[in-house]
Design a protein around this motif. Structure first.
Motif, mmCIF file in Angstrom:
data_model
loop_
_atom_site.group_PDB
_atom_site.id
_atom_site.type_symbol
_atom_site.label_atom_id
_atom_site.label_comp_id
_atom_site.label_asym_id
_atom_site.label_seq_id
_atom_site.Cartn_x
_atom_site.Cartn_y
_atom_site.Cartn_z
ATOM 1 N N ARG A 1 0.836 -1.206 0.000
ATOM 2 C CA ARG A 1 0.000 0.000 0.000
ATOM 3 C C ARG A 1 0.868 1.254 0.000
ATOM 4 N N ARG A 2 0.530 2.205 -0.890
ATOM 5 C CA ARG A 2 1.244 3.483 -0.911
ATOM 6 C C ARG A 2 0.631 4.491 0.038
ATOM 7 N N VAL A 3 -0.661 4.290 0.377
ATOM 8 C CA VAL A 3 -1.345 5.135 1.357
ATOM 9 C C VAL A 3 -1.729 4.243 2.534
ATOM 10 N N VAL A 4 -1.274 4.597 3.718
ATOM 11 C CA VAL A 4 -1.547 3.800 4.911
ATOM 12 C C VAL A 4 -2.851 4.278 5.541
ATOM 13 N N VAL A 5 -3.831 3.404 5.624
ATOM 14 C CA VAL A 5 -5.098 3.702 6.296
ATOM 15 C C VAL A 5 -5.276 2.666 7.405
ATOM 16 N N VAL A 6 -5.275 3.121 8.657
ATOM 17 C CA VAL A 6 -5.434 2.208 9.793
ATOM 18 C C VAL A 6 -6.576 2.706 10.665
ATOM 19 N N ALA A 7 -7.228 1.772 11.332
ATOM 20 C CA ALA A 7 -8.374 2.134 12.172
ATOM 21 C C ALA A 7 -8.424 1.213 13.376
ATOM 22 N N GLY A 8 -8.980 1.735 14.474
ATOM 23 C CA GLY A 8 -9.099 0.913 15.662
ATOM 24 C C GLY A 8 -10.236 1.383 16.548
ATOM 25 N N ARG B 1 5.020 7.860 3.540
ATOM 26 C CA ARG B 1 3.850 7.879 2.663
ATOM 27 C C ARG B 1 2.661 8.469 3.432
ATOM 28 N N PRO B 2 1.609 8.925 2.730
ATOM 29 C CA PRO B 2 0.451 9.486 3.437
ATOM 30 C C PRO B 2 -0.128 8.474 4.416
ATOM 31 N N ALA B 3 -0.621 8.978 5.538
ATOM 32 C CA ALA B 3 -1.197 8.100 6.559
ATOM 33 C C ALA B 3 -2.525 8.666 7.037
ATOM 34 N N VAL B 4 -3.504 7.779 7.182
ATOM 35 C CA VAL B 4 -4.822 8.134 7.703
ATOM 36 C C VAL B 4 -5.078 7.245 8.913
ATOM 37 N N GLY C 1 -5.616 16.822 0.989
ATOM 38 C CA GLY C 1 -6.848 17.572 1.204
ATOM 39 C C GLY C 1 -7.794 17.466 0.022
ATOM 40 N N ALA C 2 -7.253 17.579 -1.184
ATOM 41 C CA ALA C 2 -8.080 17.462 -2.393
ATOM 42 C C ALA C 2 -8.656 16.057 -2.515
ATOM 43 N N ALA C 3 -7.870 15.041 -2.123
ATOM 44 C CA ALA C 3 -8.355 13.661 -2.193
ATOM 45 C C ALA C 3 -9.492 13.419 -1.211
ATOM 46 N N GLU D 1 -5.857 4.927 -2.390
ATOM 47 C CA GLU D 1 -4.751 4.207 -3.043
ATOM 48 C C GLU D 1 -4.775 4.454 -4.549
ATOM 49 N N ASP D 2 -5.940 4.320 -5.167
ATOM 50 C CA ASP D 2 -6.059 4.523 -6.613
ATOM 51 C C ASP D 2 -5.736 5.951 -7.007
ATOM 52 N N ARG D 3 -6.187 6.898 -6.189
ATOM 53 C CA ARG D 3 -6.031 8.300 -6.545
ATOM 54 C C ARG D 3 -4.619 8.825 -6.303
ATOM 55 N N LEU D 4 -3.959 8.324 -5.266
ATOM 56 C CA LEU D 4 -2.701 8.934 -4.831
ATOM 57 C C LEU D 4 -1.461 8.095 -5.100
#
Length: 589
Positions: free
Chosen positions: A363-370, A391-394, A417-419, A456-459
């Motif tokens: 993954r190029r964009v890290v998205v984690v949740a808990g 890399r970007p992280a959410v 922000g645009a994404a 991931e697709d966009r960035l």
């Protein structure tokens, strides 16, 4: 671009390159003044602007506030409120930029005879930005004019409700806007899509926009003859607030922001603001603050109120006129900041494991949740993940109702922000917005996988491009004996440093490790010695478990390294000395 010192792959796997112009301090003709000039040029300063950038002044960089859309309309409406003695409410965000923006306008209005009412929403109960409930409540309490600061650019429903009950709203913001704008009497934001000349100042923090509005307001009142027989507010005295909010919001320190911070630090050194003075003492700073202190010492303590305490503590501190109250609030913020660190540590540990799995999966964009993560610390955790994995992280905290509150941080060249705005337009999130480097969002738990795929697709392409361009940029090469307090002071003349105007980085060496150990929380401390016979104290923060930390700890006595990092003054001893904060290393032989 050719690497320097033959380093194409360092211990951390990156090439070392000149930031711009070569500044080899081993050259006999090298002088610190030459370095300062090169530091400015390497950061994009035109040669003809060198004098202005060496001493950035408000006069030299301040635009006419009227160039911004709706600025004059906002100033006229505020002037009407001052003249009529109306009840004004200032609705701010709960972070440092929001607190300083609100405090600045509250203090200006107080100097003009209006004791405006502050309103800072509770992060956990109300979330980010204006709500219709809050707008109606403020109107019901008598407010005829509400000014939102550091929020409001996406508050369509809330502003519609304010309009329905007959209250005027002025929005002062800097976050990215969609093509459609909410209904407000005035919306002042350099990042409006229909902004003209003012768009050149899109890097301003909200507190910078608020300062420009204050200047426009004073000018409007002056033209009306309001100050006949009474003193004008000294806006220059409020630049400490502007500097604090600008640095803490990680705004780019170029153009007007450089002047705001450079001059604001001078105001801060004079200790005019009772609350900031108390905060400096609570932070245990024994010298006048520098730009990095605003981001790493003062800012986090104000943020702690909104993260894990009372959201309005920051505004109360920055506007109080009572030293006793200021000390009490600053002490409480210091305590909350310590509590925040403990909470953050638990979330960080869990998020690190999830992020590592995402990176290992490509993954190029890290998205984690808990579930159960504290929403007040997710922004800090996102920033740490971004730095650690490049890399970007959410980071998303999910509550007991399955609603996620997310905070995102990006890398240079990737507009997060645009994404997030695009994700909102695709109905992937409930709400969200931000700017290129940071954003926030609200999302249903079951929509998180779809958001991760969308980002991931966009960035991905932009992240790959940013990663491919990654190199450690160096401003100067020195022998250990060249790392002196004099050099550090000379480098500071090219500041203030921060986002968009990076602090100088040097390569020092070659050196041998004389002594090395782990101190504090995974910090690696070392004494190194160079071929010039001089030694140098170094520290690599949070690197004990990394390849860099392990290389320093395991370096054989005969092996030589090049070290790269930032030079700082260590003033703990009897006399100031220079030390190197190591960011990377490479074997010299």
């Amino acid at each position: 671009m050719t690497s320097i010192l033959g380093i194409d792959r360092s211990i951390l796997g990156q090439p070392w390159r000149w930031r711009s112009l070569a500044a080899d301090a081993r050259d006999p003709g090298f002088t610190p003044d030459d370095l300062v000039t090169q530091l400015l040029l390497a950061r994009g300063c035109a040669r003809e602007d060198l004098a202005a950038y060496r001493v950035p002044s408000i006069r030299g960089f301040m635009p006419d506030p009227s160039i911004f859309r709706d600025m004059d309309r906002a100033a006229e409406r505020l002037a009407d409120a001052v003249a009529a003695g109306e009840q004004v409410a200032i609705f701010g965000d709960y972070d440092v930029d929001g607190a300083t923006s609100a405090a600045l306008l509250l203090l200006v209005l107080r100097a003009l005879g209006i004791e405006a009412r502050p309103y800072i929403p509770d992060r956990m109960l109300e979330g980010y930005g204006p709500t219709g409930t809050a707008m109606v409540a403020l109107a019901g309490a008598g407010a005829t004019l509400i000014v939102t600061v550091d929020c409001g650019a996406q508050a369509f429903a809330a502003l519609d409700e304010a309009r329905a009950v007959g209250v005027d709203v002025i929005v002062v913001d800097h976050h990215k806007c969609a093509a459609a704008l909410p209904h407000a009497l005035a919306l002042v934001n350099p990042n409006r899509l229909d902004e003209g000349e003012g768009a050149a100042h899109g890097h301003l923090a909200a507190v910078g926009v608020a300062f420009l509005l204050a200047a426009a307001l004073v000018r409007t009142l002056r033209a009306r003859g309001f100050f006949a027989g009474r003193a004008e507010p000294k806006l220059i005295d409020l630049l400490d607030l502007v500097a604090l909010g600008t640095v803490a919001d990680v705004a780019q320190l170029r153009g007007l922001n450089r002047a705001f911070v450079a001059q604001g630090l001078k105001v801060m050194a004079a200790r005019r603001n009772i609350g900031i003075n108390a905060l400096i003492e609570a932070s245990r700073l024994t010298r006048s603050p520098v730009a990095s202190d605003l981001g790493f010492a003062l800012g986090p303590r104000i943020n702690a109120g909104g993260r894990v305490g009372q959201s309005d503590l920051g505004v109360r501190l920055l506007t109080t006129q009572d030293p006793v109250e200021a000390k009490a609030i600053a002490t409480e913020l210091d305590r909350l900041n310590a509590e925040r660190r403990v909470i953050e540590g638990g979330v960080q540990e869990e998020a690190d494991g999830l992020a590592r799995a995402a990176v290992d999966a490509g993954r190029r964009v890290v998205v984690v949740a808990g579930r159960g993560w504290h929403a007040g610390v997710i922004g800090i955790v996102a920033g740490r993940l971004k730095e650690k994995f490049g890399r970007p992280a959410v980071v998303i905290a999910i509550d007991e109702h399955g609603v996620g509150k997310g905070s995102a941080r990006s890398v240079s060249g990737v507009d997060l922000g645009a994404a997030i705005l695009a994700a909102r337009e695709h109905d992937l999130i409930v709400a969200g917005g931000g700017h290129a480097m940071a954003a926030g969002l609200t999302i249903a738990e079951d929509a998180i996988p779809a958001l991760a795929d969308f980002l991931e697709d966009r960035l991905a392409e932009g992240v790959d491009r940013s990663s491919g361009d990654r190199a450690l940029l160096v401003d100067a090469i020195l022998a250990p004996g060249g790392v002196t307090p004099t050099l550090v002071e000379a480098m500071e003349a090219g500041g203030p440093y921060g986002m968009g105007w990076p602090a100088p980085r040097i390569a020092a060496g070659p050196v041998r490790v004389v002594r090395c150990d782990v101190v504090g929380t995974d910090h690696v401390r070392a004494i190194v010695a160079g071929d010039d016979g001089r030694s140098l104290k170094t520290v690599a923060f949070r690197q004990a478990e990394t390849a860099l930390g392990q290389a320093l700890l395991g370096a054989a006595p005969h092996r030589r390294l090049w070290l790269a990092g930032r030079v700082k003054i260590d003033d703990w001893g009897s006399k100031p000395a220079a030390e190197l904060h190591v960011e990377d290393a490479a074997w010299a032989d």
